[in-house]
Design a protein around this motif. Structure first.
Motif, PDB file in Angstrom:
ATOM      1  N   GLU A 175      47.909  34.712  31.781  1.00 23.78           N
ATOM      2  CA  GLU A 175      48.869  35.194  30.770  1.00 23.78           C
ATOM      3  C   GLU A 175      48.449  36.540  30.206  1.00 23.78           C
ATOM      4  OE1 GLU A 175      47.615  31.908  31.373  1.00 23.78           O
ATOM      5  OE2 GLU A 175      46.811  31.931  29.323  1.00 23.78           O
ATOM      6  N   SER A 176      47.150  36.888  30.353  1.00 24.95           N
ATOM      7  CA  SER A 176      46.663  38.086  29.669  1.00 24.95           C
ATOM      8  C   SER A 176      46.969  39.373  30.431  1.00 24.95           C
ATOM      9  CB  SER A 176      45.154  37.964  29.449  1.00 24.95           C
ATOM     10  OG  SER A 176      44.496  37.898  30.709  1.00 24.95           O
ATOM     11  N   ASP A 177      47.437  39.262  31.693  1.00 25.68           N
ATOM     12  CA  ASP A 177      47.497  40.475  32.500  1.00 25.68           C
ATOM     13  C   ASP A 177      48.481  40.285  33.660  1.00 25.68           C
ATOM     14  OD1 ASP A 177      45.562  43.024  33.275  1.00 25.68           O
ATOM     15  OD2 ASP A 177      46.326  41.989  35.053  1.00 25.68           O
ATOM     16  N   ASP A 178      49.376  41.256  33.851  1.00 22.92           N
ATOM     17  CA  ASP A 178      50.405  41.083  34.902  1.00 22.92           C
ATOM     18  C   ASP A 178      49.799  41.088  36.309  1.00 22.92           C
ATOM     19  OD1 ASP A 178      49.890  43.878  34.544  1.00 22.92           O
ATOM     20  OD2 ASP A 178      51.686  44.326  35.722  1.00 22.92           O
ATOM     21  N   ILE A 179      48.692  41.828  36.506  1.00 24.99           N
ATOM     22  CA  ILE A 179      48.111  41.877  37.859  1.00 24.99           C
ATOM     23  C   ILE A 179      47.501  40.506  38.200  1.00 24.99           C
ATOM     24  CG2 ILE A 179      46.399  42.989  39.350  1.00 24.99           C
ATOM     25  CD1 ILE A 179      46.702  45.512  37.556  1.00 24.99           C
ATOM     26  N   ILE A 180      46.828  39.900  37.209  1.00 26.98           N
ATOM     27  CA  ILE A 180      46.223  38.585  37.437  1.00 26.98           C
ATOM     28  C   ILE A 180      47.339  37.547  37.651  1.00 26.98           C
ATOM     29  CG2 ILE A 180      44.715  36.790  36.455  1.00 26.98           C
ATOM     30  CD1 ILE A 180      43.339  39.053  34.851  1.00 26.98           C
ATOM     31  N   ARG A 181      48.348  37.621  36.818  1.00 31.93           N
ATOM     32  CA  ARG A 181      49.449  36.642  36.912  1.00 31.93           C
ATOM     33  C   ARG A 181      50.168  36.749  38.267  1.00 31.93           C
ATOM     34  NH1 ARG A 181      53.705  38.533  33.313  1.00 31.93           N
ATOM     35  NH2 ARG A 181      54.204  39.685  35.199  1.00 31.93           N
ATOM     36  N   SER A 202      42.962  30.751  43.955  1.00 33.48           N
ATOM     37  CA  SER A 202      43.033  31.849  44.915  1.00 33.48           C
ATOM     38  C   SER A 202      43.928  32.977  44.419  1.00 33.48           C
ATOM     39  CB  SER A 202      43.544  31.327  46.264  1.00 33.48           C
ATOM     40  OG  SER A 202      44.853  30.844  46.135  1.00 33.48           O
ATOM     41  N   PHE A 203      43.533  34.186  44.803  1.00 33.93           N
ATOM     42  CA  PHE A 203      44.290  35.394  44.467  1.00 33.93           C
ATOM     43  C   PHE A 203      44.618  36.112  45.765  1.00 33.93           C
ATOM     44  CE2 PHE A 203      41.626  34.345  40.911  1.00 33.93           C
ATOM     45  CZ  PHE A 203      42.450  34.531  39.806  1.00 33.93           C
ATOM     46  N   SER A 204      45.903  36.414  45.945  1.00 33.64           N
ATOM     47  CA  SER A 204      46.345  37.026  47.183  1.00 33.64           C
ATOM     48  C   SER A 204      46.525  38.530  46.968  1.00 33.64           C
ATOM     49  CB  SER A 204      47.668  36.368  47.579  1.00 33.64           C
ATOM     50  OG  SER A 204      48.405  37.209  48.404  1.00 33.64           O
ATOM     51  N   VAL A 205      45.787  39.331  47.733  1.00 29.64           N
ATOM     52  CA  VAL A 205      45.898  40.784  47.539  1.00 29.64           C
ATOM     53  C   VAL A 205      47.268  41.313  47.968  1.00 29.64           C
ATOM     54  CG1 VAL A 205      43.403  41.225  47.682  1.00 29.64           C
ATOM     55  CG2 VAL A 205      44.800  41.398  49.748  1.00 29.64           C
ATOM     56  N   GLU A 206      47.987  40.537  48.794  1.00 29.21           N
ATOM     57  CA  GLU A 206      49.334  40.975  49.185  1.00 29.21           C
ATOM     58  C   GLU A 206      50.279  41.005  47.982  1.00 29.21           C
ATOM     59  OE1 GLU A 206      47.695  38.520  50.789  1.00 29.21           O
ATOM     60  OE2 GLU A 206      48.098  38.545  52.937  1.00 29.21           O
ATOM     61  N   ASN A 216      38.874  44.136  36.745  1.00 33.14           N
ATOM     62  CA  ASN A 216      39.998  43.811  35.850  1.00 33.14           C
ATOM     63  C   ASN A 216      40.084  42.303  35.611  1.00 33.14           C
ATOM     64  OD1 ASN A 216      42.647  44.445  34.504  1.00 33.14           O
ATOM     65  ND2 ASN A 216      43.417  43.155  36.175  1.00 33.14           N
ATOM     66  N   LEU A 217      39.688  41.542  36.634  1.00 34.18           N
ATOM     67  CA  LEU A 217      39.833  40.078  36.581  1.00 34.18           C
ATOM     68  C   LEU A 217      38.782  39.417  35.680  1.00 34.18           C
ATOM     69  CD1 LEU A 217      41.196  37.512  37.902  1.00 34.18           C
ATOM     70  CD2 LEU A 217      39.382  37.618  39.627  1.00 34.18           C
TER      71      LEU A 217
END
Ligand code: NAD
Length: 391
Positions: free
Chosen positions: A356-362, A120-124, A345-346
């Motif tokens: 690890e490849s991207d701060d937004i994903i992390r 899961s990815f939280s947009v908050e 982006n994901l």
């Protein structure tokens, strides 16, 4: 890769996660969209419009969950504290989920999502960086809530907002105070200004003074030590109870002078501070209106009841939750744009990129492989650091 859009099930929710307009943009990035019948109907987007843009309308909700690699929602389990849990049994291990999950205040829901094996990815948790600005769903929804809050107050006041000079005499403009001048507060100031009110605003972060003044409002200065009020991410820092007590004492007169008060003061991961006490409400003129945008987070007014409107000695106190849902067409349009930026982006070459490849994903990855992996959330929930860190 298939992205699934179920209909929102939170009672009264009218938004939808993706609109027809973003379907071709996602297709360009190799993402196919499937929707539940009627998913966008309450927001003003009929099924036929999705089909015209290349999305598939599946027979029912469970088909969407069964076919999608990633489910996108507005209010997922956690943020949907009424019936969001019912979706978990439709999900499978390794499936992706993106939405509002309210991870800092619903530890149990976060654990349940982790246990379902959902990634899961939280947009908050989208970082407030320049690169992530187009994905910032919190800001999109806060802008809409700020706008709508003013309309609600204007509607409930027994007065008009603008000054009017008429043959029947001159009408003086309404006075509106905005406490908390972040994204929602600034939008409330701009909207109240357009309607002709006289506006003042206060925030614990002195940095916002210029923004408030540039919108034509007066900045209320309180003789309080607020140097250390802002953290590195631009959010307000929590203050001690002595600070809040002093703040209430100093704000009392300003509150009493206004016809409408809109409060938006929150601190990430904490209960909202009480800034308007029952005594302060007593000091307001009958007919005054308070709208507490922090209601969902505990409320800035002592008398707020989340989700309700109460009248106390002639003063109306509104504690709406989910105000953005009241402007579903544009709220969905903005949210869909935010999610489209996030998704493109994901996903690269048909695969979800590793954190690890991207701060937004992390930063946004909340659960993976059966664990809560987000370090910030683990800390807030009092969980030990993960062995293999996802954030
Ligand atoms: P928020 O929703 O966390 O809080 C709302 C407002 O309440 C904030 O302005 C906060 O300072 C204020 N507040 C908290 N405690 C208070 C108290 N005791 N008394 C008075 N006011 C109090 O904030 P937000 O709207 O999400 O915005 C926070 C900051 O982040 C702002 O500076 C905003 O401009 C910035 N921001 C940056 C980006 C970006 O760079 N991409 C995106 C969005 C927001």
């Amino acid at each position: 890769m298939i992205v699934g859009v179920p209909k929102e099930i939170y009672p009264g929710e009218r938004r939808v996660a993706l609109t027809p307009a973003v379907v071709p943009l996602l297709a360009k990035a190799g993402l196919e969209v499937v929707i539940e019948p009627g998913a966008g109907a309450a927001a003003g987007y009929p099924d036929a419009q999705y089909q015209e843009k290349g999305a598939k309308v599946l027979p029912d909700r469970s088909a969407v969950f069964a076919q999608a690699d990633i489910i996108v929602q507005v209010l997922s389990h956690g943020a949907n504290d009424k019936n969001g849990a019912s979706d978990l049994k439709l999900m499978r291990r390794g499936q992706g989920l993106i939405g509002f999950l309210r991870p800092l205040s619903s530890a149990q829901a976060v654990q349940e999502i982790a246990q379902a094996g959902v990634s899961s990815f939280s947009v908050e948790l989208i970082p407030r960086t320049t690169r992530a600005q187009s994905m910032d769903a919190l800001s999109s929804m806060a802008s809409i809530a700020g706008y709508k809050a003013v309309l609600e107050v204007a509607n409930a006041l027994p007065r008009m907002f603008p000054m009017m000079t008429t043959a029947a005499g001159t009408i003086t403009p309404s006075k509106v105070l905005v406490i908390g001048a972040g994204v929602a507060g600034l939008q409330a100031i701009a909207t109240a200004k357009r309607l002709g009110a006289v506006i003042s605003a206060y925030d614990v972060r002195p940095a916002v003074k210029e923004q408030v003044q540039s919108l034509g409002a007066r900045f209320v200065e309180l003789p309080l030590e607020t140097q250390d009020a802002q953290d590195a991410r631009g959010y307000a820092k929590a203050q001690d109870e002595a600070f809040y007590a002093k703040q209430r004492e100093l704000l009392g007169r300003t509150v009493a002078e206004n016809d409408g008060v809109i409060t938006t003061a929150v601190v990430p991961g904490k209960k909202a501070p009480v800034l308007v006490t029952a005594d302060m409400v007593k000091g307001m003129a009958p007919g005054s209106v308070i709208l507490d945008l922090a209601a969902e987070r505990g409320g800035n007014c002592e008398l707020t009841r989340p989700g309700e409107t109460v009248v106390e000695r002639g003063v109306t106190i509104m504690g709406p939750i989910n105000l953005a849902s009241g402007v579903p067409y544009h709220a969905s349009q903005m949210y869909a744009r935010n999610l489209t930026s996030f998704l493109t982006n994901l996903v690269k070459d048909g695969k979800v990129r590793p954190p690890e490849s991207d701060d937004i994903i992390r930063d946004t990855l909340l659960t993976q492989g059966g664990e809560v992996v987000n370090v910030r959330v683990r800390e807030m929930l009092g969980m030990p650091k993960p062995v293999a860190s996802g954030s």
